[in-house]
Design a protein around this motif. Structure first.
Motif, PDB file in Angstrom:
ATOM      1  N   ASP A 100      -1.218  -4.722  -2.244  1.00  0.00           N
ATOM      2  CA  ASP A 100      -1.423  -3.428  -1.588  1.00  0.00           C
ATOM      3  C   ASP A 100      -1.073  -3.501  -0.106  1.00  0.00           C
ATOM      4  OD1 ASP A 100      -2.232  -2.122  -3.856  1.00  0.00           O
ATOM      5  OD2 ASP A 100      -4.357  -2.032  -3.343  1.00  0.00           O
ATOM      6  N   VAL A 101      -1.603  -4.517   0.567  1.00  0.00           N
ATOM      7  CA  VAL A 101      -1.375  -4.636   2.005  1.00  0.00           C
ATOM      8  C   VAL A 101       0.105  -4.849   2.299  1.00  0.00           C
ATOM      9  CG1 VAL A 101      -1.826  -6.075   4.047  1.00  0.00           C
ATOM     10  CG2 VAL A 101      -3.711  -5.441   2.510  1.00  0.00           C
ATOM     11  N   ALA A 102       0.768  -5.674   1.498  1.00  0.00           N
ATOM     12  CA  ALA A 102       2.188  -5.952   1.732  1.00  0.00           C
ATOM     13  C   ALA A 102       3.033  -4.690   1.587  1.00  0.00           C
ATOM     14  CB  ALA A 102       2.672  -7.031   0.767  1.00  0.00           C
ATOM     15  N   GLU A 103       2.797  -3.914   0.542  1.00  0.00           N
ATOM     16  CA  GLU A 103       3.641  -2.724   0.358  1.00  0.00           C
ATOM     17  C   GLU A 103       3.340  -1.663   1.401  1.00  0.00           C
ATOM     18  OE1 GLU A 103       4.966   0.548  -2.998  1.00  0.00           O
ATOM     19  OE2 GLU A 103       4.405  -1.487  -3.588  1.00  0.00           O
ATOM     20  N   MET A 104       2.074  -1.469   1.744  1.00  0.00           N
ATOM     21  CA  MET A 104       1.774  -0.469   2.771  1.00  0.00           C
ATOM     22  C   MET A 104       2.303  -0.914   4.134  1.00  0.00           C
ATOM     23  SD  MET A 104      -1.919   1.249   1.795  1.00  0.00           S
ATOM     24  CE  MET A 104      -2.870  -0.262   1.556  1.00  0.00           C
ATOM     25  N   ARG A 105       2.304  -2.208   4.396  1.00  0.00           N
ATOM     26  CA  ARG A 105       2.914  -2.699   5.636  1.00  0.00           C
ATOM     27  C   ARG A 105       4.406  -2.365   5.652  1.00  0.00           C
ATOM     28  NH1 ARG A 105       3.204  -9.008   7.866  1.00  0.00           N
ATOM     29  NH2 ARG A 105       4.624  -8.533   9.616  1.00  0.00           N
ATOM     30  N   THR A 106       5.061  -2.551   4.520  1.00  0.00           N
ATOM     31  CA  THR A 106       6.490  -2.223   4.439  1.00  0.00           C
ATOM     32  C   THR A 106       6.715  -0.732   4.702  1.00  0.00           C
ATOM     33  OG1 THR A 106       6.910  -4.010   2.879  1.00  0.00           O
ATOM     34  CG2 THR A 106       8.511  -2.218   2.927  1.00  0.00           C
ATOM     35  N   PHE A 107       5.864   0.127   4.138  1.00  0.00           N
ATOM     36  CA  PHE A 107       5.972   1.562   4.409  1.00  0.00           C
ATOM     37  C   PHE A 107       5.888   1.827   5.917  1.00  0.00           C
ATOM     38  CE2 PHE A 107       3.942   2.813   0.070  1.00  0.00           C
ATOM     39  CZ  PHE A 107       5.173   2.680  -0.555  1.00  0.00           C
ATOM     40  N   ILE A 108       4.896   1.200   6.560  1.00  0.00           N
ATOM     41  CA  ILE A 108       4.689   1.425   7.991  1.00  0.00           C
ATOM     42  C   ILE A 108       5.913   0.990   8.788  1.00  0.00           C
ATOM     43  CG2 ILE A 108       3.314   0.706  10.002  1.00  0.00           C
ATOM     44  CD1 ILE A 108       0.917   0.429   8.045  1.00  0.00           C
ATOM     45  N   GLU A 109       6.540  -0.111   8.387  1.00  0.00           N
ATOM     46  CA  GLU A 109       7.653  -0.669   9.157  1.00  0.00           C
ATOM     47  C   GLU A 109       8.987   0.009   8.870  1.00  0.00           C
ATOM     48  OE1 GLU A 109       5.903  -5.248   9.626  1.00  0.00           O
ATOM     49  OE2 GLU A 109       7.312  -4.773   7.997  1.00  0.00           O
ATOM     50  N   THR A 110       9.124   0.687   7.736  1.00  0.00           N
ATOM     51  CA  THR A 110      10.452   1.194   7.347  1.00  0.00           C
ATOM     52  C   THR A 110      10.516   2.693   7.079  1.00  0.00           C
ATOM     53  OG1 THR A 110      10.049   0.786   4.976  1.00  0.00           O
ATOM     54  CG2 THR A 110      10.972  -1.031   6.278  1.00  0.00           C
ATOM     55  N   ALA A 111       9.400   3.385   7.004  1.00  0.00           N
ATOM     56  CA  ALA A 111       9.415   4.794   6.590  1.00  0.00           C
ATOM     57  C   ALA A 111      10.194   5.656   7.577  1.00  0.00           C
ATOM     58  CB  ALA A 111       8.002   5.323   6.453  1.00  0.00           C
ATOM     59  N   ASP A 112      10.861   6.649   7.038  1.00  0.00           N
ATOM     60  CA  ASP A 112      11.604   7.623   7.844  1.00  0.00           C
ATOM     61  C   ASP A 112      11.274   9.024   7.309  1.00  0.00           C
ATOM     62  OD1 ASP A 112      13.351   8.857   9.576  1.00  0.00           O
ATOM     63  OD2 ASP A 112      15.116   8.509   8.292  1.00  0.00           O
ATOM     64  N   PRO A 113      10.636   9.848   8.121  1.00  0.00           N
ATOM     65  CA  PRO A 113      10.189   9.637   9.498  1.00  0.00           C
ATOM     66  C   PRO A 113       9.061   8.608   9.568  1.00  0.00           C
ATOM     67  CG  PRO A 113       9.315  11.696   8.655  1.00  0.00           C
ATOM     68  CD  PRO A 113      10.267  11.202   7.609  1.00  0.00           C
ATOM     69  N   PRO A 114       8.770   8.106  10.761  1.00  0.00           N
ATOM     70  CA  PRO A 114       7.781   7.033  10.901  1.00  0.00           C
ATOM     71  C   PRO A 114       6.397   7.423  10.382  1.00  0.00           C
ATOM     72  CG  PRO A 114       9.073   7.282  12.913  1.00  0.00           C
ATOM     73  CD  PRO A 114       9.399   8.459  12.052  1.00  0.00           C
ATOM     74  N   VAL A 115       5.655   6.420   9.948  1.00  0.00           N
ATOM     75  CA  VAL A 115       4.281   6.637   9.491  1.00  0.00           C
ATOM     76  C   VAL A 115       3.409   7.039  10.678  1.00  0.00           C
ATOM     77  CG1 VAL A 115       2.224   5.485   8.564  1.00  0.00           C
ATOM     78  CG2 VAL A 115       4.460   5.099   7.503  1.00  0.00           C
ATOM     79  N   VAL A 116       2.600   8.084  10.459  1.00  0.00           N
ATOM     80  CA  VAL A 116       1.712   8.574  11.526  1.00  0.00           C
ATOM     81  C   VAL A 116       0.235   8.463  11.136  1.00  0.00           C
ATOM     82  CG1 VAL A 116       3.410  10.112  12.565  1.00  0.00           C
ATOM     83  CG2 VAL A 116       1.982  10.950  10.667  1.00  0.00           C
ATOM     84  N   GLY A 117      -0.060   8.042   9.892  1.00  0.00           N
ATOM     85  CA  GLY A 117      -1.455   7.893   9.476  1.00  0.00           C
ATOM     86  C   GLY A 117      -1.551   7.373   8.055  1.00  0.00           C
ATOM     87  N   LEU A 118      -2.723   6.833   7.698  1.00  0.00           N
ATOM     88  CA  LEU A 118      -2.965   6.305   6.360  1.00  0.00           C
ATOM     89  C   LEU A 118      -4.276   6.849   5.822  1.00  0.00           C
ATOM     90  CD1 LEU A 118      -1.772   3.723   8.277  1.00  0.00           C
ATOM     91  CD2 LEU A 118      -1.600   2.723   5.989  1.00  0.00           C
ATOM     92  N   LEU A 119      -4.297   7.096   4.517  1.00  0.00           N
ATOM     93  CA  LEU A 119      -5.474   7.640   3.862  1.00  0.00           C
ATOM     94  C   LEU A 119      -5.764   6.864   2.588  1.00  0.00           C
ATOM     95  CD1 LEU A 119      -7.670   9.816   3.414  1.00  0.00           C
ATOM     96  CD2 LEU A 119      -5.910  11.256   2.362  1.00  0.00           C
ATOM     97  N   GLY A 120      -6.949   6.256   2.511  1.00  0.00           N
ATOM     98  CA  GLY A 120      -7.375   5.558   1.305  1.00  0.00           C
ATOM     99  C   GLY A 120      -8.375   6.402   0.540  1.00  0.00           C
ATOM    100  N   LEU A 121      -8.266   6.398  -0.788  1.00  0.00           N
ATOM    101  CA  LEU A 121      -9.070   7.311  -1.598  1.00  0.00           C
ATOM    102  C   LEU A 121     -10.029   6.613  -2.549  1.00  0.00           C
ATOM    103  CD1 LEU A 121      -6.321   9.966  -2.448  1.00  0.00           C
ATOM    104  CD2 LEU A 121      -8.155  10.141  -0.750  1.00  0.00           C
ATOM    105  N   HIS A 122     -10.226   5.293  -2.360  1.00  0.00           N
ATOM    106  CA  HIS A 122     -11.123   4.563  -3.251  1.00  0.00           C
ATOM    107  C   HIS A 122     -11.913   3.542  -2.445  1.00  0.00           C
ATOM    108  CE1 HIS A 122      -9.249   6.590  -6.613  1.00  0.00           C
ATOM    109  NE2 HIS A 122      -8.091   6.329  -6.042  1.00  0.00           N
ATOM    110  N   ASP A 123     -12.798   2.795  -3.114  1.00  0.00           N
ATOM    111  CA  ASP A 123     -13.717   1.935  -2.371  1.00  0.00           C
ATOM    112  C   ASP A 123     -13.031   0.750  -1.708  1.00  0.00           C
ATOM    113  OD1 ASP A 123     -13.161   0.626  -4.745  1.00  0.00           O
ATOM    114  OD2 ASP A 123     -15.223   0.013  -5.138  1.00  0.00           O
ATOM    115  N   ILE A 124     -11.752   0.520  -2.035  1.00  0.00           N
ATOM    116  CA  ILE A 124     -11.018  -0.564  -1.380  1.00  0.00           C
ATOM    117  C   ILE A 124     -10.022  -0.005  -0.360  1.00  0.00           C
ATOM    118  CG2 ILE A 124     -11.279  -2.297  -3.187  1.00  0.00           C
ATOM    119  CD1 ILE A 124      -8.619  -1.426  -4.363  1.00  0.00           C
TER     120      ILE A 124
END
Length: 376
Positions: A246-270
């Motif tokens: 999970d952490v690896a893929e979300m890190r990749t999103f943050i580093e490569t997303a276009d337009p850039p990532v501006v926030g993250l939302l988690g919807l479960h206990d982890i």
């Protein structure tokens, strides 16, 4: 007091927890039973005043009729962690009602989902055999519909909590409404975001076989996309390697997303994994909003890396169920639903709502939970 689920204990090594029992006092001939009186809930900014008012209305309606003895069983998927406040609430309600009952749940996670569902079906049957006149259950989904339907056919009302069994003949579901919860979470993050354009990462469920998780994710995504943000979803992953993946893929999103990532939302206990991903990407400036109240989530809130979380009012779900079961028995289902109407999301689902806890309010929220005896 009967102990519920002996066979499940034998098969899975469950630890039974006895809930509050009736005092043992009996009303003599010619005496009137004392009316039900709820213990006052400590006042706090987090007190669910709308639920409190609805409960008071239900109790007033019940007290208009005959106060009767009752035996009930509350069957949970677990007793610790997330379910600790549910157990506390159910215990307190049964004590106030003066009913005979107990809360039962497993001490571990032995068996796969199907085995645990089969065991829970068996446990329902044992509760009926032991004389339960009402059952509250946190089910393993629709896999236990047969057990619920059999209990209802035997004249025992069943109320689900935390997780629903929509295909069953359960009377009422009590808990978080997934689609509404997702919208609330999306709106919480939206207030923290800069103007568009931008990408938002959601740590949630896209698997249609888990409908509640999917509905929660879609509720959040709808809010954010309507506001003009691009949304990418990382499928929430449990299991031994889930956190790393999970952490690896979300890190990749943050580093490569276009337009850039501006926030993250988690919807479960982890959901604290969103903060871990932001840290790994060197973007601790990104607003992160979480769900539930895991100890790691609280730790990241204290560090300012998670700005807010959403808790599911487990105490109130546990507290409501015995009152609802008692209402169904004494004044009937329709009269009970009428009293509960302000909290009913639809014909058969009661929404306990969410507590939105900001990172600046962790101490205050902990004091509230402590005052209820409902700390996870």
């Amino acid at each position: 007091m009967n102990r519920i689920g002996r066979r499940w204990v034998a098969a899975f090594g469950l630890a039974l927890m006895t809930a509050a029992c009736g005092s043992g006092d009996t009303t003599g001939e010619g005496e009137e039973a004392a009316p039900i009186k709820r213990a006052p809930t400590p006042a706090s900014e987090f007190t669910a005043t709308e639920i409190e008012a609805t409960l008071d209305a239900l109790v007033a309606e019940i007290n208009e009729g005959a106060i009767e003895p009752m035996q009930m069983a509350i069957l949970l998927k677990a007793l610790g962690g997330f379910f600790t406040p549910i157990t506390t609430g159910a215990n307190r309600a049964m004590s106030e009602l003066g009913v005979t009952g107990n809360v039962v749940g497993p001490s571990g996670t032995g068996g796969d989902h199907q085995q645990r569902a089969e065991a829970q079906n068996e446990q329902i049957g044992q509760a009926v055999t032991d004389g339960a006149e009402g059952i509250g259950i946190s089910p393993f989904g629709d896999a236990i519909a047969a057990g619920i339907d059999a209990a209802v056919a035997d004249g025992v009302p069943v109320v689900t909590l935390d997780t629903d069994a929509k295909s069953s003949k359960r009377f009422i579901y009590v808990g978080t409404i997934s689609e509404a919860a997702g919208k609330t979470a999306g709106e919480t993050l939206l207030k923290l975001l800069p103007g568009t354009p931008g990408t938002v990462v959601i740590h949630g469920n896209v698997d249609p076989s888990w409908l509640d998780g999917l509905n929660r994710m879609q509720g959040a995504r709808g809010v954010l996309e309507k506001a003009g943000y691009k949304v990418v979803v990382r499928q929430v992953t449990w299991g031994p390697n889930g956190e790393v993946d999970d952490v690896a893929e979300m890190r990749t999103f943050i580093e490569t997303a276009d337009p850039p990532v501006v926030g993250l939302l988690g919807l479960h206990d982890i959901s604290y994994r969103c903060a871990m991903a932001a840290e790994a990407a060197g973007r601790t400036d990104l607003p992160v909003v979480a769900f539930d109240y895991d100890l790691k989530t609280v730790e990241y809130m204290r560090q300012g890396l998670i700005r807010a979380t959403h808790t599911q009012r487990q105490y109130y779900a546990g507290y409501l169920v015995p009152y609802i079961l008692y209402g169904i028995r004494t004044i009937g289902l329709e009269a009970t639903k009428k009293a509960l109407a302000p909290q009913m999301f639809d014909e058969s689902r009661l929404d306990v709502g969410l507590d939105v806890v900001l990172s600046t309010k962790v101490d205050e929220y902990n004091l509230f939970l402590d005052s209820l005896g409902a700390t996870q």
